[in-house]
Write an enzyme that holds these catalytic residues in place. Sequence first.
Site, PDB file in Angstrom:
ATOM      1  N   ASN A 127      -5.239   6.236  -0.802  1.00 45.54           N
ATOM      2  CA  ASN A 127      -4.051   5.709  -1.485  1.00 45.54           C
ATOM      3  C   ASN A 127      -4.435   4.538  -2.380  1.00 45.54           C
ATOM      4  O   ASN A 127      -3.885   4.360  -3.458  1.00 45.54           O
ATOM      5  CB  ASN A 127      -3.010   5.246  -0.464  1.00 45.54           C
ATOM      6  CG  ASN A 127      -1.823   4.599  -1.130  1.00 45.54           C
ATOM      7  OD1 ASN A 127      -1.081   5.252  -1.863  1.00 45.54           O
ATOM      8  ND2 ASN A 127      -1.661   3.289  -0.939  1.00 45.54           N
ATOM      9  N   ASP A 183      -3.485   0.501  -5.905  1.00 47.89           N
ATOM     10  CA  ASP A 183      -3.248   1.929  -5.659  1.00 47.89           C
ATOM     11  C   ASP A 183      -4.004   2.774  -6.683  1.00 47.89           C
ATOM     12  O   ASP A 183      -3.971   2.495  -7.880  1.00 47.89           O
ATOM     13  CB  ASP A 183      -1.754   2.252  -5.791  1.00 47.89           C
ATOM     14  CG  ASP A 183      -0.976   1.854  -4.554  1.00 47.89           C
ATOM     15  OD1 ASP A 183      -1.158   0.711  -4.092  1.00 47.89           O
ATOM     16  OD2 ASP A 183      -0.204   2.684  -4.056  1.00 47.89           O
ATOM     17  N   ASP A 213      -5.076   8.222   5.631  1.00 52.56           N
ATOM     18  CA  ASP A 213      -4.332   6.976   5.795  1.00 52.56           C
ATOM     19  C   ASP A 213      -3.116   6.961   4.868  1.00 52.56           C
ATOM     20  O   ASP A 213      -3.204   7.355   3.701  1.00 52.56           O
ATOM     21  CB  ASP A 213      -5.266   5.804   5.451  1.00 52.56           C
ATOM     22  CG  ASP A 213      -4.619   4.453   5.660  1.00 52.56           C
ATOM     23  OD1 ASP A 213      -4.145   4.209   6.793  1.00 52.56           O
ATOM     24  OD2 ASP A 213      -4.580   3.643   4.724  1.00 52.56           O
ATOM     25  N   GLU A 249      -1.460  10.509   8.474  1.00 54.62           N
ATOM     26  CA  GLU A 249      -0.611   9.434   8.993  1.00 54.62           C
ATOM     27  C   GLU A 249       0.628   9.323   8.111  1.00 54.62           C
ATOM     28  O   GLU A 249       0.604   8.653   7.087  1.00 54.62           O
ATOM     29  CB  GLU A 249      -1.352   8.090   9.004  1.00 54.62           C
ATOM     30  CG  GLU A 249      -0.498   6.962   9.557  1.00 54.62           C
ATOM     31  CD  GLU A 249      -0.741   5.599   8.900  1.00 54.62           C
ATOM     32  OE1 GLU A 249      -0.251   4.605   9.443  1.00 54.62           O
ATOM     33  OE2 GLU A 249      -1.393   5.523   7.841  1.00 54.62           O
TER      34      GLU A 249
END
Length: 506
Positions: A127, A183, A213, A249
């Site tokens: 990310n 990001d 993640d 996640e």
Amino acid sequence: MKKILLTWMVLLMLLPLSACGKKQEKIEIVDDNYRNVYEIFVASFNDSDGDKVGDLNGVTRKLDYLQEMGYTGIWMMPIHRSPSYHKYDVIDYYSIDPAYGTLEDFEKLTEEAHKRDINIIIDLVVNHTSHLNPWFIQAEDAYAKGNFSPYLNWYNFSHEPQYGYAEKDGIYYEARFVDSMPDLNLDAKEVRDEIINIMKFWVEKGVDGFRLDAVTSYYTNDIQKNVEFMTWLNKAAKAIKPDCYIVGEAWTSDVEIRQYYKTGIDSFFLFSLSQGEGVLAQCVKVDKPIPQYKNALRNAVSIAGDYIPAIFLDNHDTNRITGAIGRTKTNETKFAYGLAGMLNGTLFTYYGTEIGMVGSRKDENKRIAMLWDSNKMDELCKNPPDTTQTEYAYPGVKQQQKDQNSILNYHKQVNYLRNKYPEIARGTVAFNSDLSSGTVLVFEKTYGESTVCIVISFDKEADQTVEGIEYTNCEFVSASGGKAELKNGALTISPQTIAVLSGKGE
Ligand code: CA
């Protein structure tokens, strides 16, 4: 699938039939992705070279322990070079952080793990990167100066302030978590190509899969784009390694997780089951938990659909479950793991949870040194900086290994049952309402040609008897230190005890 079925059917025939008891046999591990996975924060786990920072060789030295405990997988929290103690902000995706060791150490770890039927998955944090990642340094510099850089498109920049953006040198860049974690622009083909290269690199180093993640932040508040990206990522991973195990996640509702399972990704963590307020902890706290537990059994399977539920009680971001249930509630702490273990799917255990470690509030407190030996506190790893809670609720591994009623030996027995009876993690669930009662739940799980019966007594005080059992073999795990005994079709089961019955009609 056929090969797997055959493997364990042959295996079951080879096993001696055992009566009720705690003696554990050596069992062959089914080679699929329904595993007992142990999550490791390397820095706090085990130090091999005396600098008090846990490292890869430290993990390798504990593989025998993990195997003996019945873990068949390891999830390594980030191991790449990073400026932070937690390493969720990566500087170089193709490196091992020097504090943890070398690429050679990593290859040795995967090789030794595989010898012990333990698979390794690593955190894949795409990310965002660290702001010290050379990609970002070059991109930011180019954008600020109006120059060209091949990395310009790798992040999201703006000359105007925007929501979710941080400021540097008078320009703005997307950084949803903190300023030091810009990001990545996941729409950029170059970024996606790089992610493929990263996955290839680590598969070649021996990893069996990845833990993704923060997937809900890939495209913040845009489920459809997240689904598109993860569908792409999963296909890319499977093209590299067809059985590459991916667990995401998605810290969100069951409803949203159900959508993410459409991506083809193997697993998503079911957060609704986890933590003090979650379904599993509630099942050991409330008076009449059977309806809730039945729902948990159904939901795990229904949400995952054709894929694998990822079951857990706590992780590095949550308060540890032992404290959440109550640090003097030993039986309940054990029982919660037993209840988690009887659900379908892959079962994740955060390091230290098997000895009832506690830690809450600040993240650092949830990631303190693994307690190997209460008599050798000076040999523990250094805690993360700014830790504010460093106490332990229960003795260390060495002490708990000697205590038959320890939390550790309870976890070991649950893992053993899951490894020995593939039906538990993989089977189709059928409730037996005729045999169930107010405090005892009876259900069967069928996988391939084989069925086991699971009997769970939620009773907190009295032994219960279930008549009319059609199975001949009984193994159990008891949170109250009791037992389960099967005689002439009648099962007598202690409070907070789980029996696994096999040998139907024999
Ligand atoms: Ca070290």
